[in-house]
Design a protein around this motif. Structure first.
Motif, mmCIF file in Angstrom:
data_model
loop_
_atom_site.group_PDB
_atom_site.id
_atom_site.type_symbol
_atom_site.label_atom_id
_atom_site.label_comp_id
_atom_site.label_asym_id
_atom_site.label_seq_id
_atom_site.Cartn_x
_atom_site.Cartn_y
_atom_site.Cartn_z
ATOM 1 N N PRO A 1 0.814 -1.221 0.000
ATOM 2 C CA PRO A 1 0.000 0.000 0.000
ATOM 3 C C PRO A 1 0.852 1.278 0.000
ATOM 4 C CG PRO A 1 -0.442 -1.352 1.967
ATOM 5 C CD PRO A 1 0.542 -2.102 1.139
ATOM 6 N N ILE A 2 2.030 1.220 0.601
ATOM 7 C CA ILE A 2 2.886 2.412 0.620
ATOM 8 C C ILE A 2 3.358 2.733 -0.799
ATOM 9 C CG2 ILE A 2 5.049 3.377 1.524
ATOM 10 C CD1 ILE A 2 4.648 1.645 4.032
ATOM 11 N N SER A 3 3.763 1.678 -1.525
ATOM 12 C CA SER A 3 4.187 1.882 -2.921
ATOM 13 C C SER A 3 3.050 2.435 -3.768
ATOM 14 C CB SER A 3 4.653 0.565 -3.534
ATOM 15 O OG SER A 3 5.660 0.023 -2.753
ATOM 16 N N THR A 4 1.863 1.906 -3.542
ATOM 17 C CA THR A 4 0.714 2.381 -4.316
ATOM 18 C C THR A 4 0.505 3.878 -4.112
ATOM 19 O OG1 THR A 4 -0.278 0.244 -3.860
ATOM 20 C CG2 THR A 4 -1.721 1.908 -4.826
ATOM 21 N N LEU A 5 0.544 4.305 -2.838
ATOM 22 C CA LEU A 5 0.348 5.728 -2.549
ATOM 23 C C LEU A 5 1.419 6.578 -3.207
ATOM 24 C CD1 LEU A 5 -0.659 5.543 1.228
ATOM 25 C CD2 LEU A 5 -2.107 6.284 -0.678
ATOM 26 N N ARG A 6 2.617 6.005 -3.255
ATOM 27 C CA ARG A 6 3.713 6.739 -3.845
ATOM 28 C C ARG A 6 3.493 6.898 -5.353
ATOM 29 N NH1 ARG A 6 9.916 4.696 -3.795
ATOM 30 N NH2 ARG A 6 10.778 6.440 -4.982
ATOM 31 N N ARG A 7 3.042 5.782 -5.991
ATOM 32 C CA ARG A 7 2.765 5.856 -7.425
ATOM 33 C C ARG A 7 1.673 6.869 -7.727
ATOM 34 N NH1 ARG A 7 3.522 0.399 -7.501
ATOM 35 N NH2 ARG A 7 1.292 -0.010 -7.309
ATOM 36 N N ARG A 8 0.720 6.959 -6.813
ATOM 37 C CA ARG A 8 -0.376 7.897 -7.048
ATOM 38 C C ARG A 8 0.021 9.336 -6.698
ATOM 39 N NH1 ARG A 8 -5.538 5.469 -4.092
ATOM 40 N NH2 ARG A 8 -6.413 7.479 -4.776
ATOM 41 N N GLY A 9 1.245 9.515 -6.186
ATOM 42 C CA GLY A 9 1.732 10.880 -5.916
ATOM 43 C C GLY A 9 1.200 11.471 -4.627
ATOM 44 N N LEU A 10 0.604 10.616 -3.769
ATOM 45 C CA LEU A 10 0.071 11.157 -2.516
ATOM 46 C C LEU A 10 1.154 11.258 -1.439
ATOM 47 C CD1 LEU A 10 -3.352 9.263 -2.450
ATOM 48 C CD2 LEU A 10 -2.851 11.594 -3.207
ATOM 49 N N ILE A 11 2.144 10.404 -1.568
ATOM 50 C CA ILE A 11 3.297 10.559 -0.693
ATOM 51 C C ILE A 11 4.554 10.667 -1.558
ATOM 52 C CG2 ILE A 11 2.293 9.290 1.265
ATOM 53 C CD1 ILE A 11 3.878 6.874 0.478
ATOM 54 N N VAL A 12 5.578 11.301 -0.973
ATOM 55 C CA VAL A 12 6.829 11.456 -1.720
ATOM 56 C C VAL A 12 7.986 10.892 -0.904
ATOM 57 C CG1 VAL A 12 6.142 13.464 -3.062
ATOM 58 C CG2 VAL A 12 7.113 13.780 -0.781
ATOM 59 N N THR A 13 9.018 10.514 -1.612
ATOM 60 C CA THR A 13 10.202 10.050 -0.891
ATOM 61 C C THR A 13 11.362 10.983 -1.197
ATOM 62 O OG1 THR A 13 10.820 8.644 -2.729
ATOM 63 C CG2 THR A 13 9.574 7.602 -0.959
ATOM 64 N N THR A 14 12.198 11.152 -0.193
ATOM 65 C CA THR A 14 13.433 11.906 -0.400
ATOM 66 C C THR A 14 14.564 11.037 0.116
ATOM 67 O OG1 THR A 14 13.012 12.918 1.740
ATOM 68 C CG2 THR A 14 12.568 14.271 -0.189
ATOM 69 N N SER A 15 15.741 11.242 -0.409
ATOM 70 C CA SER A 15 16.842 10.430 0.105
ATOM 71 C C SER A 15 17.862 11.337 0.782
ATOM 72 C CB SER A 15 17.469 9.606 -1.008
ATOM 73 O OG SER A 15 18.509 10.322 -1.595
ATOM 74 N N ARG A 16 18.469 10.807 1.828
ATOM 75 C CA ARG A 16 19.385 11.590 2.640
ATOM 76 C C ARG A 16 20.428 10.657 3.230
ATOM 77 N NH1 ARG A 16 15.683 13.807 6.444
ATOM 78 N NH2 ARG A 16 16.649 12.581 8.072
ATOM 79 N N ARG A 17 21.634 11.143 3.467
ATOM 80 C CA ARG A 17 22.654 10.331 4.142
ATOM 81 C C ARG A 17 22.448 10.426 5.640
ATOM 82 N NH1 ARG A 17 26.131 8.323 0.739
ATOM 83 N NH2 ARG A 17 27.254 7.232 2.365
ATOM 84 N N VAL A 18 22.387 9.294 6.293
ATOM 85 C CA VAL A 18 22.273 9.336 7.756
ATOM 86 C C VAL A 18 23.345 8.465 8.396
ATOM 87 C CG1 VAL A 18 19.803 9.816 7.856
ATOM 88 C CG2 VAL A 18 20.600 7.459 7.724
ATOM 89 N N GLN A 19 23.697 8.844 9.610
ATOM 90 C CA GLN A 19 24.702 8.103 10.359
ATOM 91 C C GLN A 19 24.089 6.810 10.876
ATOM 92 O OE1 GLN A 19 27.813 9.606 10.832
ATOM 93 N NE2 GLN A 19 28.547 7.667 11.656
ATOM 94 N N GLN A 20 24.774 5.709 10.625
ATOM 95 C CA GLN A 20 24.327 4.441 11.176
ATOM 96 C C GLN A 20 24.758 4.350 12.617
ATOM 97 O OE1 GLN A 20 22.736 1.814 9.063
ATOM 98 N NE2 GLN A 20 22.350 3.901 8.398
#
Ligand code: ADP
Ligand code: ZN
Length: 766
Positions: free
Chosen positions: A195-214
């Motif tokens: 369901p998360i992927s579906t929402l993303r395909r429909r443009g209702l949610i967006v993803t951003t990428s960022r470097r984070v410390q492990q």
């Protein structure tokens, strides 16, 4: 700096011709490599908001405009106090801002400036020393995806056709401000990624990428223990420190407490006060003291302790650094470089075993953590506590003069007596005997006695290897390292001869390379040979501890644990065993040869000898059984040795300080040392002469009373294939060495194949 800028760009067109002379903004950039800078660059309007002091910036350099990354150390506009030093229409524009946030805080940047000036070291090198490599290259970070609501969805999901699950997902995202990874979101809502992927395909949610410390480092909680009730001396010391913690004011204290007098308890309770105020404390100890024991002592009293030891990976170090910068760590314990911990609200600095030589760095910047701590504590208005049983004479003199506040702890806790110390005169003991044994008759009896009473024994010999001299009895030839002017040491293990400076190794020489005599003589006592002798004489488990046996990370700790558990009865080794260990069952300490450091060509030889003998003597008598110390020496009448046997620091200092004063050595005078080296001896000598002359001229120009001693061949004439010359620059006026050296530097012309370096307040004179 402005001059160098000129010469670099002289023949180039002026790239940044502004109509309005008052409309410019410069980034001043320092580099960690040649040509160091700092140089000024203009900041294009679109990068203005991204440029901050402390970020890395990529700039074009020189005629070829090669790209180079440096640190922005200042942003200067027309109304900045340094504006006059900028040439606005000669600047090239910066190319790229590397970091989003500064890697170094304004406070630490200020500290870097001081170090750079005081130690005559390029600012870029200092900055790169302060910021751990792992932080610079993003060690332990990973590119991660984060999910958030699309901008226009927040208030109107009803406009979309959604399943219940999809609606829950959007509500969850709308309900918090936090970032979600796809996995966290799935776990919270209780759904798969579908369901998360579906929402993303429909443009209702967006993803951003960022470097984070492990998270690379787990801090284990330790069993908590309660505070000790301080005894009267400890309380007096604590009260004095607390007053300055309460008042937010700087003061340097010298806590001179004999070994076992409870200094650490004073540190801990003072730090508790600091933590109550929501501030952080830095505790510096010699690397060798960063044991699990130390760790436990602090973790038993505080929630968030970071221990920065040398075996951390760069990712772990980076993680700690970020935790510290975020204010999540209460106490930072580490060696020398922990003085650069990026604490947001520093409250106290403690430097334990303040006399220890490892606080001085032996490469650029050649800083002393004690002096850096002093400057930092003063700049951040916090107290600094220096602790030692045998303070360096620099600190002692300052305390005597009232510059530092002296806090004495004269008694051991629970009034345990200090051990008896007796000397054994080796001249007498070996007088009539045929065979040399490193263990005198008397020491042998005492060891047997201690073992018989179920006690443990520590034996100190400050020389590793088996035989420290390999010589031909026929022609007198001594085997030297081909690259260093140092005799090779014979190592039994592996039948080899090793240079203790550069590790150059050859097979054990049996035949003299000069005269062919087949009977090379191995003499001079090292820890390996001592181990063999001790093994022959005593039928108990023994252990040797020196840099040869303790190469692996953790081996030091493991060995000490075995000794603590009583599996090992005799522990022998180099100065590694002299420091800070607390073993109640040790009832005898033997110093095999107290003279090893006494006659070195170094004005601190007496101080080092006194410190070493006193420190190792303090390893015994810490439990109910009491303890005894035997010191073997060829110089039983030497003042330093006598003072050490009496635990008489003040007596030692009173005898030694007049000697220092007579020669204007520290703490009465100020010294810098310059070492020149080259694979070609004559070139090194020529350069040394040239530098000495330039220094003389600079001193005359500046009308300062500075004396240049030398140049002369350095005591270690050749190291790693480089011939070495050195000179000392001495003065009794504070603060004049640096301007003289800086001025001379501008006049000194380089010679091919010759390197030279400046060491302010040198510790190493070889
Ligand atoms: P130092 O750091 O001066 O060598 P330590 O702090 O290691 O001395 O103290 C020696 C021992 O005495 C430690 O085991 C410590 O826990 C204990 N100790 C310290 N202060 C007290 C006190 N006030 N009462 C009882 N024991 C104490
Ligand atoms: Zn060598």
């Amino acid at each position: 700096m402005a001059d160098e800028q000129n010469s670099l760009f002289e023949t180039e067109p002026q790239p940044w011709n502004l109509d309005d002379q008052d409309d410019w903004l410069a980034a001043r950039i320092a580099f960690a490599d040649q040509p160091y800078g700092p140089y000024d660059y203009s900041i294009p309007a679109d990068l203005e908001s991204a440029v901050k002091a402390g970020v890395r910036i990529e700039v074009p350099l020189g005629r070829s405009n090669r790209k180079m990354t440096g640190y922005c150390i200042d942003i200067i506009g027309p109304f900045h106090p340094l504006a006059a030093s900028v040439k606005p229409n000669r600047m090239k524009p910066i190319e790229r801002v590397v970091d989003q946030t500064p890697l170094i805080s304004p406070t630490l940047l200020k500290l870097a400036h001081w170090i750079s000036e005081y130690y005559v070291c390029e600012l870029g090198i200092v900055i790169e020393t302060i910021i751990p490599a792992g932080v610079r290259n993003d060690s332990g970070t990973r590119e991660m995806l984060f999910i958030s609501l699309a901008d226009d969805v927040r208030d109107n999901y009803d406009a979309h056709r959604l399943t219940t699950l999809q609606k829950t997902i959007l509500e969850t995202l709308a309900g918090t401000n936090q970032d979600w990874t796809p996995r966290e979101l799935g776990e919270t809502v209780g759904c798969t990624q579908g369901p998360i992927s579906t929402l993303r395909r429909r443009g209702l949610i967006v993803t951003t990428s960022r470097r984070v410390q492990q998270k690379t480092h787990e801090i284990r909680a330790e069993q908590r223990i309660a505070n000790f009730k301080l005894n009267a001396e400890q309380q007096t010391a604590y009260d004095a420190i607390e007053k300055h913690i309460d008042a937010d004011s700087h003061r340097t204290f010298l806590l001179r407490g004999i070994t076992g007098s409870g200094k650490t308890e004073v540190y801990i309770q003072a730090i508790q006060k600091v933590v109550e105020y929501g501030r952080q404390a830095i505790v510096l100890v010699p690397e060798i003291s960063l044991t699990p024991q130390t760790r436990q002592r602090f973790r038993a009293r505080f929630d968030h302790v970071a221990v920065l030891h040398s075996h951390l990976t760069s990712a772990q170090r980076a993680w700690h650094w970020k935790q510290i910068a975020a204010g999540k760590v209460q106490v930072i314990i580490g060696a020398r470089s922990a003085i650069f911990a990026p604490t947001p609200r520093l409250g106290l600095i403690v430097l334990d075993e303040e006399h220890d030589g490892s606080f001085k760095q032996d490469k650029a910047p050649r800083y002393h953590a004690r002096d850096v701590a002093n400057w930092r504590a003063s700049n951040e208005n916090v107290p600094l506590v220096l602790g030692s049983a045998t303070p360096g004479l620099e600190s002692w003199q300052r305390a005597k003069a009232g510059v530092y506040h002296l806090l004495p702890l004269e008694k051991r806790v629970l009034d345990r007596p200090l051990p008896d110390v007796a000397t054994i005169d080796l001249r007498v003991d070996f007088g009539g005997r045929k065979r040399f044994s490193p263990i005198s008759q008397k020491l042998r009896q005492e060891i047997n006695g201690a073992l018989g009473d179920k006690g443990q024994v520590i034996l100190l010999l400050n020389r590793r290897g088996f035989s420290t001299r390999i010589q031909c009895p026929g022609c007198g030839h001594v085997e030297y390292c081909p690259d260093c002017s140092i005799p090779l040491t014979h190592h039994m293990k592996g039948n080899k001869a090793v240079c203790h400076y550069c590790d150059h190794t050859i097979p054990e020489p049996r035949v003299c390379p000069d005269c062919g005599n087949p009977a090379m003589k191995f003499s001079g006592l090292g820890t390996q040979r001592l181990e063999q002798e001790v093994q022959k004489l005593f039928d108990v488990p023994i252990m040797r501890m020196d840099t040869d046996t303790m190469r692996k990370p953790g081996s030091h700790e493991k060995a000490l644990a075995q000794f603590r558990a009583g599996e090992v009865k005799i522990l022998l080794g180099t100065q590694m065993i002299a420091k800070g260990l607390d073993f109640p069952n040790v009832t005898l300490v033997g110093v095999i040869n107290a003279d090893t450091a006494l006659h070195l060509p170094d004005f601190r030889a007496a101080e080092r000898t006194f410190g070493l003998v006193t420190q190792v003597a303090g390893r015994t008598g810490r439990g109910e059984k009491g303890g005894r110390v035997l010191v073997q020496t060829f110089n039983p009448d030497n003042k330093t040795i006598i003072a050490a046997t009496r635990h008489d620091y003040v007596g030692f200092a009173d005898a030694e300080l007049p000697v220092r004063e007579e020669f204007a050595y520290p703490p009465f005078g100020f010294l810098a040392r310059i070492v020149v080296k080259s694979p070609i001896q004559s070139k090194a000598e020529q350069m040394a002469e040239h530098i000495a002359e330039s220094l003389d001229v600079a001193a005359t120009d500046l009308q300062t009373a500075v004396e240049v001693l030398g140049p002369s061949v350095a005591p270690a004439e050749k190291l790693r294939g480089f011939y070495r010359f050195h000179m000392l620059i001495g003065t009794t006026t504070e603060g004049v060495l640096q301007p003289v050296i800086m001025r001379a530097k501008t006049k000194i012309k380089p010679i091919d194949d010759v390197q030279w370096m400046v060491d302010i307040d040198p510790q190493d004179m070889l």
